[in-house]
Scaffold this motif. Structure first.
Motif, PDB file in Angstrom:
ATOM      1  N   VAL A 174      26.872  42.293  45.519  1.00 23.02           N
ATOM      2  CA  VAL A 174      27.471  41.039  45.043  1.00 23.02           C
ATOM      3  C   VAL A 174      26.708  40.665  43.777  1.00 23.02           C
ATOM      4  CG1 VAL A 174      27.861  38.614  45.569  1.00 23.02           C
ATOM      5  CG2 VAL A 174      28.128  40.335  47.358  1.00 23.02           C
ATOM      6  N   VAL A 175      27.461  40.551  42.691  1.00 25.01           N
ATOM      7  CA  VAL A 175      26.817  40.236  41.406  1.00 25.01           C
ATOM      8  C   VAL A 175      27.579  39.100  40.731  1.00 25.01           C
ATOM      9  CG1 VAL A 175      25.871  42.537  40.945  1.00 25.01           C
ATOM     10  CG2 VAL A 175      28.211  41.982  40.226  1.00 25.01           C
ATOM     11  N   ASP A 176      26.943  38.550  39.739  1.00 19.48           N
ATOM     12  CA  ASP A 176      27.588  37.552  38.896  1.00 19.48           C
ATOM     13  C   ASP A 176      28.814  38.200  38.241  1.00 19.48           C
ATOM     14  OD1 ASP A 176      26.442  34.791  37.626  1.00 19.48           O
ATOM     15  OD2 ASP A 176      27.836  35.862  36.270  1.00 19.48           O
ATOM     16  N   SER A 177      29.892  37.445  38.123  1.00 15.59           N
ATOM     17  CA  SER A 177      31.125  38.073  37.623  1.00 15.59           C
ATOM     18  C   SER A 177      31.003  38.575  36.187  1.00 15.59           C
ATOM     19  CB  SER A 177      32.310  37.122  37.758  1.00 15.59           C
ATOM     20  OG  SER A 177      32.025  35.949  37.040  1.00 15.59           O
ATOM     21  N   THR A 199      37.049  40.186  44.050  1.00 11.55           N
ATOM     22  CA  THR A 199      36.695  38.767  43.889  1.00 11.55           C
ATOM     23  C   THR A 199      37.633  38.011  44.818  1.00 11.55           C
ATOM     24  OG1 THR A 199      38.241  38.653  42.049  1.00 11.55           O
ATOM     25  CG2 THR A 199      35.914  38.793  41.469  1.00 11.55           C
ATOM     26  N   VAL A 237      33.598  36.345  48.756  1.00 16.23           N
ATOM     27  CA  VAL A 237      32.353  36.265  47.981  1.00 16.23           C
ATOM     28  C   VAL A 237      32.284  34.877  47.363  1.00 16.23           C
ATOM     29  CG1 VAL A 237      32.115  38.720  47.478  1.00 16.23           C
ATOM     30  CG2 VAL A 237      33.475  37.280  45.956  1.00 16.23           C
ATOM     31  N   LYS A 261      31.194  34.967  41.582  1.00 11.35           N
ATOM     32  CA  LYS A 261      30.590  36.267  41.915  1.00 11.35           C
ATOM     33  C   LYS A 261      31.703  37.276  42.156  1.00 11.35           C
ATOM     34  CE  LYS A 261      26.235  34.741  42.544  1.00 11.35           C
ATOM     35  NZ  LYS A 261      25.043  35.316  41.921  1.00 11.35           N
ATOM     36  N   LYS A 262      31.287  38.545  42.143  1.00  5.80           N
ATOM     37  CA  LYS A 262      32.230  39.599  42.512  1.00  5.80           C
ATOM     38  C   LYS A 262      31.485  40.651  43.310  1.00  5.80           C
ATOM     39  CE  LYS A 262      31.671  42.054  38.126  1.00  5.80           C
ATOM     40  NZ  LYS A 262      32.295  42.497  36.894  1.00  5.80           N
ATOM     41  N   SER A 263      32.281  41.411  44.055  1.00  5.11           N
ATOM     42  CA  SER A 263      31.671  42.472  44.827  1.00  5.11           C
ATOM     43  C   SER A 263      32.063  43.795  44.189  1.00  5.11           C
ATOM     44  CB  SER A 263      32.169  42.403  46.270  1.00  5.11           C
ATOM     45  OG  SER A 263      32.052  43.664  46.865  1.00  5.11           O
ATOM     46  N   ALA A 320      21.618  41.315  41.586  1.00  7.45           N
ATOM     47  CA  ALA A 320      22.559  41.833  42.578  1.00  7.45           C
ATOM     48  C   ALA A 320      21.977  41.761  43.983  1.00  7.45           C
ATOM     49  CB  ALA A 320      22.897  43.275  42.241  1.00  7.45           C
ATOM     50  N   ARG A 345      26.022  43.122  49.808  1.00  3.36           N
ATOM     51  CA  ARG A 345      27.021  42.276  50.454  1.00  3.36           C
ATOM     52  C   ARG A 345      26.830  42.371  51.960  1.00  3.36           C
ATOM     53  NH1 ARG A 345      33.408  43.092  49.564  1.00  3.36           N
ATOM     54  NH2 ARG A 345      34.145  41.518  51.054  1.00  3.36           N
TER      55      ARG A 345
END
Lengths: 800, 348
Positions: free
Chosen positions: A720-723, A750, A754, A758-760, A796, A799
């Protein structure tokens, strides 16, 4: 050049079938075709005499013409302006096949009712008979034409039509063609002696000639004939002129044309009484000096143009056309006949500068030998005396500042055979050249000659010129066909050629159709593909463009390619893939432009094509990116992609393609404004690559990589990170670890599962060693290090 | 129950069960049950150690026999089931194989690219190297150096498009090359003989567009310079090209023609494919179609690039490319090549 057979036969015996003669002439350099004048084509056309001309009851401009055919006297309707009682004419019965004067098509003549009067038959124009394009009036035959006879028996002839190459002005004459025929058929040419009485005063006392610019006029000859009577030429002369494609005018003009056709030397007749102070000056025109030429057009000349003038004014454009102010008219009684030689380049310049070409200029610009002036002048003088009466002045004016002694050319038999790859003997060579009128003397060395060129040939100055003469008379068929026998030269093919081939084949394999478009384009089209102005770089402009849409050299392939796409969209409902590989032309100061090999491709989404098993093929940014990735992979090149600012592409949906730090191209979605300008409604994706920029990276010879022998350990991770974090950043970190093999991004998510912003991103990483089997523990240890760095540098987390 | 009895019973149940099995997965679990590590049979075999010598002999023999029987039964049944499955699958109703397949988008190269490559390959096999040159040229290379000075009538046959931009302060006019021949000069200036090259590329003419004329088209130039190159070599090279490109049975004609930069000059024509030499509309009733101009490199051209014409000789040829696919495929309008219509291009 058209030469009628009857005329040719005056000079040379022809016993070959005409087809064979034409073939020989063609093989020897002048492509010849045989044209039949008349013959079967004039079936139903007979000679008649205009017996009566009456007014048409219902039309002012039409006449009722009664034609006397000897046995019958039909009356037809005719609108020609040159009807004259008593003239002999060509009459076509109904059923004859003629050329329609307006459509130019062959048609069978039918009886017609014209304004209430029945007309059976027709009085023909030259065009209707297929003799020339003239359709202004009916063709008038000579008075001796036999009444009621088929026209073909009287006028029919066979004409050799030759396509003469620019080096052979001598073939623009009947005698020249006769000489060629003689050499090719083993005959000889006989030209009758010219003699005539010179009963008049001394010519030098009647006219003075001065050549002010001898560089442009090496020789000027003239004769004077006084007491002539202007009239029609006799039938035989008219018919020969007509057969050769010229229109008879009057006996004086016709003689100058006839002798030009006969000898290849253009002549001009001045009305002697219109020459002021009886002085001829051959000089350059003054800047802007104006003359009305014979065709009635006012011509403004310049200092580079040569003219014939009298003491006060110009009277002719030298070698191109006479002036109206000294034209021969019905009242002319004395003729100053000019036969001169002019500088070919000067005539070419003048004729092209004025947009005025004539039979004379066409010959002069191909170099007419000065030696020809005198024989042609004497022949024309003789003929004028014969046809127009009068008496010739004593002597001939001959101003010849450009006289040069003709130099012999050395010709070696050995060299001849060396160039031709033949084994000719000295005797064969000598016989061949002699047949063309060359004079040969044996030189000191055996098999060598000193060759004098006949005066009518202006195209022979070197030994190789003579070698060609030998070859064409012996016949090119006789030259053997051998393969190059010397060793093969070293080869260093330019690397760009290989790259272009690979790129083309790669793209065709990916489903792209190659197109080639014009390199010439319009500024408008070049501006249409960008949204930022002004256009950079400014394209090269043509000084004499044909049309507005081909005025500039393209600086980009996009415009033509998008036009091609727009045109194809109308009939293609499936996805469209096009590419062009070609040059763009970037101007440089004081140098030829940089011609850069560019590649541009377009990928347009399907326009709603339906299929029972249509795979849901997605055409989007990643489709075009995939094409470039695949292409680079095909070339063993790794590329990376960074954000770009191309004004022709949609902001944020485009990337620059980077290879080893060099920008080699761009990919992206077409800017909506650009798509709109081309009226393209489907989404379009574009790639553009400079092959010049790509080339240095495509050269690497990649060493062999051994195939992995030990099994890989595979781990899947979901981050999971910042988009805003990019795939490229994540990959950069993962790839920096040793033992990391293949890495695949298999999911991007997205949504509700999450946190916002954020996005995975899910990756499958395989770990592999070259020299041992990795244990789970070893792999997990590296994976942990990777995750730590991803957490530290990109924030990161795994998840849950 | 004695061990022997147990084995007998085991055999009966196992084989009975085997008979009932209809699919391979259940067969696999049957194998585990009766022949696996934890099966009764394995248990009996493991228990042999605790038996008397006599029992051990009898039970061991029986157990091993049963093991063989079961293994054999398994193999046979497995084969039978597999056969049955193949049979079943072939007996099942077929598909409509006439439905269209999933189409792979296939691109093609432009016909001019294809023909150029074909021509290149023939000459490469004869030792020629492919080179390319600039399309925007100087008057010198396009005309002057090729014996076509200003005001030469040969310029009229090559109507020129001029570029609005000079070098040397406008002293050297810039133009779009009207033929590929300027590369003869450029290459000879740089590379000493021996050399053999072919130069494909775009050329331009100031010409109104119609079915047989366009302002831009392709040519390919050839040049060979060495000691002892003859006109016979030129003829042989071109005949070999024509034979390979057009086929053994097409007649070829080699006749005298004029180009200012060669002497002797020649033109090659091939027999018209439509009328086979008897004359038709395509060939203008001559029976021949001109495809290229050629000749021995003019000594002045060699001298201009400092090659001594007494020592070296060479030949050159130039041919229009579009003409060739037009003749080969019967294309009657040259504009189609650069109209980018997919319905046309996809046919090649």
């Amino acid at each position: 050049m058209k030469a009628s057979m009857s005329w040719l036969r005056d000079y040379v015996a022809i016993d070959l079938p005409l087809g064979e003669l034409a073939r020989k002439l063609t093989m020897a350099g002048a492509e010849a075709t045989v044209i039949q004048i008349g013959g079967d084509r004039w079936q139903g056309v007979v000679i008649g005499r205009i017996a009566a001309i009456d007014l048409h009851p219902n039309a002012d401009r039409l006449r009722l013409v009664t034609v006397d055919l000897g046995t019958q006297q039909p009356t037809v309707v005719c609108g020609a302006p040159n009807l004259r009682l008593g003239d002999k004419i060509a009459f076509a019965h109904t059923g004859a096949e003629l050329i329609d004067g307006y459509s130019g098509q062959r048609a069978v003549l039918k009886p017609a009712r014209i304004r209430g009067v029945t007309s059976s038959g027709m009085v023909c124009s030259e065009k209707e008979l297929g003799i020339s394009d003239s359709h202004e009036g009916i063709m008038v035959l000579s008075a001796d034409a036999p009444l009621g006879q088929p026209l073909a028996d009287f006028l029919g002839d066979t004409v050799l039509d030759l396509e003469v190459t620019p080096n052979r002005p001598d073939l623009l004459s009947v005698i020249g063609v006769a000489r060629e025929v003689a050499a090719l058929t083993g005959q000889s040419v006989s030209v009758a002696e010219v003699s005539y009485p010179e009963a008049g005063p001394l010519v030098a006392e009647e006219v003075a000639v001065e050549i002010a610019d001898p560089d442009l006029c090496p020789r000027y000859c003239a004769s004077l004939i006084s007491g002539i009577k202007i009239g029609d030429s006799p039938g035989w002369l008219k018919e020969r002129l007509t057969a050769c494609g010229m229109r008879p005018i009057n006996n004086i003009v016709d003689v100058t044309n006839y002798v030009m056709l006969e000898y290849g030397q253009p002549l001009h007749g001045f009305d002697y009484d219109k020459i002021r102070d009886k002085k001829i000056i051959v000089r350059r025109a003054g800047e802007g000096e104006v003359l009305v030429s014979l065709d009635g057009v006012e011509r403004s000349l310049n200092r580079e143009m040569l003219v014939i003038a009298d003491s006060r004014r110009m009277i002719a454009i030298a070698g191109v056309m006479g002036g109206a102010n000294s034209e021969v008219s019905r009242d002319t009684t004395s003729i100053l006949l000019e036969s001169a030689s002019f500088n070919p380049a000067s005539i070419h310049y003048t004729s092209h500068g004025l947009g005025l070409t004539s039979e004379a200029s066409m010959r002069f610009e191909r170099a007419v030998r000065p030696e020809l002036t005198l024989p042609a002048l004497r022949r024309a003088t003789q003929l004028m005396l014969e046809l127009a009466g009068g008496q010739a002045a004593k002597g001939i004016i001959d101003v010849y500042p450009g006289q040069k002694e003709r130099q012999p050319i050395n010709l070696r038999t050995s060299r001849t055979n060396q160039i031709l790859g033949m084994e000719l003997t000295a005797e064969q060579i000598a016989a061949t050249l002699s047949s063309l009128g060359f004079e040969l003397q044996k030189a000191a060395t055996d098999g060598d000659f000193r060759v004098m060129v006949p005066y009518w040939r202006s195209d022979i100055s070197l030994e190789v010129d003579l070698i060609e003469e030998v070859a064409r008379v012996v016949g090119y068929e006789a030259i053997p066909a051998t393969m190059l026998s010397s060793s093969m030269p070293r080869q260093d093919p330019a690397p760009i050629l290989g790259l272009k081939k690979e790129v083309r084949q790669g793209l065709a394999g990916f489903g792209f159709q190659e197109v080639i478009t014009y390199s010439l384009t319009s500024r408008e089209l070049l501006e249409k593909v960008v949204t930022a102005h002004p256009l950079k770089p400014a394209p090269l402009h043509l000084a004499n463009a044909m049309t507005a849409d081909q005025e500039y050299l393209r600086t980009s392939l996009r415009g033509n390619l998008l036009s091609a796409l727009a045109a194809n969209i109308r009939h293609e409902d499936g996805a469209i893939r096009l590419f062009e590989l070609g040059r763009v032309y970037l101007p440089r100061d004081n140098a030829l432009p940089d011609e850069v090999e560019m590649l541009c491709g377009l990928l347009a989404a399907s326009g709603g094509e339906k299929s029972w098993n249509a795979s849901s093929e997605t055409i989007d940014f990643f489709a075009v990116k995939g094409v470039v990735e695949s292409l680079l992979a095909h070339l063993y090149i790794a590329g990376s992609y960074i954000e770009a600012g191309d004004s022709g592409l949609r902001p944020g949906w485009q990337a620059a393609v980077i290879v080893n730090g060099d920008k080699i191209g761009v990919i992206g979605e077409l800017h909506s404004k650009v798509a709109e300008a081309f009226e393209i409604l489907r989404p379009v994706y574009l790639f553009e690559v400079s092959l010049a920029a790509l080339l240095p990276h495509a050269l690497d010879c990649r060493p062999f990589q051994p195939i992995a022998r030990f099994p890989a350990v595979v781990r899947d991770i979901a981050l999971v990170v910042d988009s805003r974090v990019s795939h490229q950043q994540v990959m950069g970190i993962i790839r920096s670890f040793a033992l990391v093999g293949k890495v695949t991004l298999f999911d991007v998510y997205t949504g509700r599962q999450v946190p916002p912003g954020k996005k995975s991103m899910a990756y499958r990483i395989s770990f592999q060693s070259k020299d041992h089997t990795l244990t789970d523990e070893q792999a997990d240890k590296i994976l942990k290090e990777i995750l730590d760095r991803l957490a530290g540098e990109l924030g990161a987390s795994l998840r849950a | 129950m004695s061990a022997i009895q147990q084995l007998e019973e085991l055999k009966t149940t196992a084989l009975a069960e085997l008979d009932e099995i209809a699919d391979l997965r259940r067969l696999a679990s049957w194998r585990v049950r009766y022949l696996g590590k934890k099966s009764r049979l394995t248990g009996i075999l493991r228990g042999l150690a605790g038996l008397s010598l006599e029992e051990k002999k009898a039970v061991g023999a029986a157990a091993n026999k049963l093991k063989l029987t079961l293994e054999e039964g398994f193999e046979q049944w497995q084969q039978a089931l597999r056969d049955k499955r193949v049979l079943a699958s072939t007996e099942k109703e077929g598909i409509d194989i006439s439905l269209p397949g999933r189409f792979q988008p296939a691109g093609r190269l432009h016909p001019v690219t294809q023909v150029t490559a074909e021509i290149n390959d023939i000459f490469i096999s004869m030792g020629f190297e492919v080179v390319e040159g600039p399309e925007v040229e100087l008057d010198y290379y396009n005309f002057e150096a090729l014996n076509i000075p200003r005001e030469h009538p040969a310029r009229d046959t090559m109507a020129t498009l001029w570029v609005d931009h000079g070098t040397d302060g406008g002293q050297q006019p810039m133009l779009l090359r009207t033929h590929t021949s300027p590369m003869q000069i450029r290459v000879m200036e740089k590379v000493p003989p021996p050399l053999r090259i072919v130069v494909p590329g775009k050329v331009y003419r100031y010409e109104a567009t119609d079915a047989t004329h366009i302002p831009m088209f392709y040519q390919i130039e050839g040049l060979a310079v060495d000691k002892g190159i003859t006109m016979a070599d030129l003829k042989g090279t071109l005949y070999e090209f024509a034979r390979r490109f057009f086929g053994e049975d097409r007649r070829v004609r080699f006749r005298c023609d004029y180009f200012p930069f060669v002497e002797p000059g020649a033109e090659m024509a091939i027999e018209c494919a439509v009328c086979r030499g008897s004359g038709c509309r395509l060939c203008g009733s001559s029976g021949w179609i001109e495809i290229l101009g050629a000749g021995m490199v003019h000594p002045w051209v060699l001298e201009r690039v400092n090659i001594d014409p007494e020592i070296y000789s060479g030949f050159a040829f130039g041919m229009g490319i579009e003409r060739i696919p037009m003749l080969r495929y019967g294309v009657d309008d040259i504009r189609l090549f650069y109209g980018s219509d997919l319905r046309f291009l996809r046919q090649f």
